[in-house]
Design a protein around this motif. Sequence first.
Motif, PDB file in Angstrom:
ATOM      1  N   ASP A 167       0.875  -1.173   0.000  1.00  0.00           N
ATOM      2  CA  ASP A 167       0.000   0.000   0.000  1.00  0.00           C
ATOM      3  C   ASP A 167       0.913   1.224   0.000  1.00  0.00           C
ATOM      4  N   ALA A 168       1.096   1.822  -1.180  1.00  0.00           N
ATOM      5  CA  ALA A 168       2.058   2.911  -1.366  1.00  0.00           C
ATOM      6  C   ALA A 168       1.377   4.249  -1.110  1.00  0.00           C
ATOM      7  N   GLY A 169       1.721   4.860   0.032  1.00  0.00           N
ATOM      8  CA  GLY A 169       1.053   6.077   0.477  1.00  0.00           C
ATOM      9  C   GLY A 169      -0.121   5.717   1.364  1.00  0.00           C
ATOM     10  N   CYS A 170       0.146   4.919   2.390  1.00  0.00           N
ATOM     11  CA  CYS A 170      -0.922   4.298   3.181  1.00  0.00           C
ATOM     12  C   CYS A 170      -1.531   5.220   4.214  1.00  0.00           C
ATOM     13  N   GLY A 171      -1.028   6.446   4.365  1.00  0.00           N
ATOM     14  CA  GLY A 171      -1.604   7.352   5.349  1.00  0.00           C
ATOM     15  C   GLY A 171      -1.510   6.791   6.746  1.00  0.00           C
ATOM     16  N   THR A 172      -2.621   6.844   7.473  1.00  0.00           N
ATOM     17  CA  THR A 172      -2.630   6.356   8.853  1.00  0.00           C
ATOM     18  C   THR A 172      -3.121   4.917   8.961  1.00  0.00           C
ATOM     19  N   GLY A 173      -3.165   4.198   7.837  1.00  0.00           N
ATOM     20  CA  GLY A 173      -3.320   2.754   7.880  1.00  0.00           C
ATOM     21  C   GLY A 173      -4.732   2.203   7.769  1.00  0.00           C
ATOM     22  N   GLY A 174      -5.690   3.032   7.381  1.00  0.00           N
ATOM     23  CA  GLY A 174      -7.071   2.559   7.322  1.00  0.00           C
ATOM     24  C   GLY A 174      -7.279   1.414   6.353  1.00  0.00           C
ATOM     25  N   PHE A 175      -6.737   1.530   5.135  1.00  0.00           N
ATOM     26  CA  PHE A 175      -6.931   0.443   4.176  1.00  0.00           C
ATOM     27  C   PHE A 175      -6.182  -0.806   4.603  1.00  0.00           C
ATOM     28  N   LEU A 176      -4.966  -0.655   5.103  1.00  0.00           N
ATOM     29  CA  LEU A 176      -4.217  -1.827   5.558  1.00  0.00           C
ATOM     30  C   LEU A 176      -4.984  -2.573   6.652  1.00  0.00           C
ATOM     31  N   ALA A 177      -5.607  -1.830   7.561  1.00  0.00           N
ATOM     32  CA  ALA A 177      -6.371  -2.477   8.625  1.00  0.00           C
ATOM     33  C   ALA A 177      -7.563  -3.237   8.058  1.00  0.00           C
ATOM     34  N   ARG A 178      -8.253  -2.641   7.086  1.00  0.00           N
ATOM     35  CA  ARG A 178      -9.405  -3.322   6.477  1.00  0.00           C
ATOM     36  C   ARG A 178      -8.949  -4.536   5.666  1.00  0.00           C
ATOM     37  N   LEU A 179      -7.823  -4.400   4.974  1.00  0.00           N
ATOM     38  CA  LEU A 179      -7.303  -5.526   4.203  1.00  0.00           C
ATOM     39  C   LEU A 179      -6.939  -6.675   5.126  1.00  0.00           C
ATOM     40  N   ARG A 180      -6.302  -6.382   6.230  1.00  0.00           N
ATOM     41  CA  ARG A 180      -5.904  -7.452   7.155  1.00  0.00           C
ATOM     42  C   ARG A 180      -7.133  -8.145   7.731  1.00  0.00           C
ATOM     43  N   GLN A 181      -8.188  -7.369   7.971  1.00  0.00           N
ATOM     44  CA  GLN A 181      -9.415  -7.961   8.500  1.00  0.00           C
ATOM     45  C   GLN A 181     -10.112  -8.828   7.450  1.00  0.00           C
ATOM     46  N   ALA A 182     -10.174  -8.312   6.200  1.00  0.00           N
ATOM     47  CA  ALA A 182     -10.900  -9.023   5.148  1.00  0.00           C
ATOM     48  C   ALA A 182     -10.096 -10.162   4.543  1.00  0.00           C
ATOM     49  N   ARG A 183      -8.786  -9.964   4.377  1.00  0.00           N
ATOM     50  CA  ARG A 183      -7.942 -10.950   3.707  1.00  0.00           C
ATOM     51  C   ARG A 183      -6.641 -11.135   4.483  1.00  0.00           C
ATOM     52  N   PRO A 184      -6.717 -11.784   5.638  1.00  0.00           N
ATOM     53  CA  PRO A 184      -5.487 -12.000   6.422  1.00  0.00           C
ATOM     54  C   PRO A 184      -4.486 -12.900   5.721  1.00  0.00           C
ATOM     55  N   ASP A 185      -4.916 -13.584   4.636  1.00  0.00           N
ATOM     56  CA  ASP A 185      -4.019 -14.459   3.902  1.00  0.00           C
ATOM     57  C   ASP A 185      -3.104 -13.701   2.945  1.00  0.00           C
ATOM     58  N   ILE A 186      -3.337 -12.400   2.750  1.00  0.00           N
ATOM     59  CA  ILE A 186      -2.497 -11.609   1.842  1.00  0.00           C
ATOM     60  C   ILE A 186      -1.445 -10.871   2.671  1.00  0.00           C
ATOM     61  N   PRO A 187      -0.166 -11.204   2.543  1.00  0.00           N
ATOM     62  CA  PRO A 187       0.871 -10.467   3.275  1.00  0.00           C
ATOM     63  C   PRO A 187       0.983  -9.047   2.728  1.00  0.00           C
ATOM     64  N   ALA A 188       0.919  -8.074   3.595  1.00  0.00           N
ATOM     65  CA  ALA A 188       0.872  -6.683   3.143  1.00  0.00           C
ATOM     66  C   ALA A 188       1.886  -5.836   3.894  1.00  0.00           C
ATOM     67  N   THR A 189       2.342  -4.795   3.209  1.00  0.00           N
ATOM     68  CA  THR A 189       3.297  -3.822   3.739  1.00  0.00           C
ATOM     69  C   THR A 189       2.793  -2.438   3.343  1.00  0.00           C
TER      70      THR A 189
END
Length: 248
Positions: free
Chosen positions: A46-68
């Motif tokens: 997530d390039a330009g992730c701000g304060t992490g809102g999308f990363l948090a939703r992605l981890r909740q919805a798709r914990p199988d996708i490793p994300a940075t």
Amino acid sequence: MEPAEYQLMDAAEDGMWWYRALHAQALGALEAARPAGTAPWGGLLDAGCGTGGFLARLRQARPDIPATGLEYMPEAAARARAKAGLPVAVGTVNALPFADASFGALISLDVLSHAAVEPDRALAEMFRVLRPGGLLLVNLPAFEWLHSAHDLRVHNARRFTAGTARALLAGAGFQAIRPRYWNALLLPLMVVQRKLLARAPDNRSDVAPFPPWLNRSLWAMTALERRLMVGGLPFPAGGSVLATALRP
């Protein structure tokens, strides 16, 4: 953005209709772009992730996708790490601090429009860190004529059409480019708000607390729009352009 705008984002992105709608659009497009029967996209940035809102939703919805994540402001990056529980690097999209072909997917939401970003340079970097066959997903604010006080507050220097988004991604070497408009049902309200009610340059951004009834109503409109889009209805205009593309 200024620190105050990051604070507004941090406070609003969990419940505000706009962030919920943006993240739902991105998650839906991420899933739709994956060929049926294949494994999830591996190594997502997530390039330009701000304060992490999308990363948090992605981890909740798709914990199988490793994300940075990657974020320019150290304070926002620290907040994103805490909110999403995922690694977040500090750096700029103009010079991504990652090795070539590091990621299977890259998402960048309303970043290429920022005044500090050089779109051609940033896209060259995104191309570099994606693996062959990797997915690029970008969201962009639509239509220069919609530029307003909101853009000044969040440092948007440019807005796009589906055509200019396609040309930009093609010029960077991406293929299978699919731009589409969304936030279409609310576009008339956006025009009234930004060009009539809040057209003075010193007005605040649209990132602000909404009355609960209004927040629910706006979210319901975006949910209806997503259902129409899934059903195959295209929209000729909208407040945003979301585009997917592949690195050959």
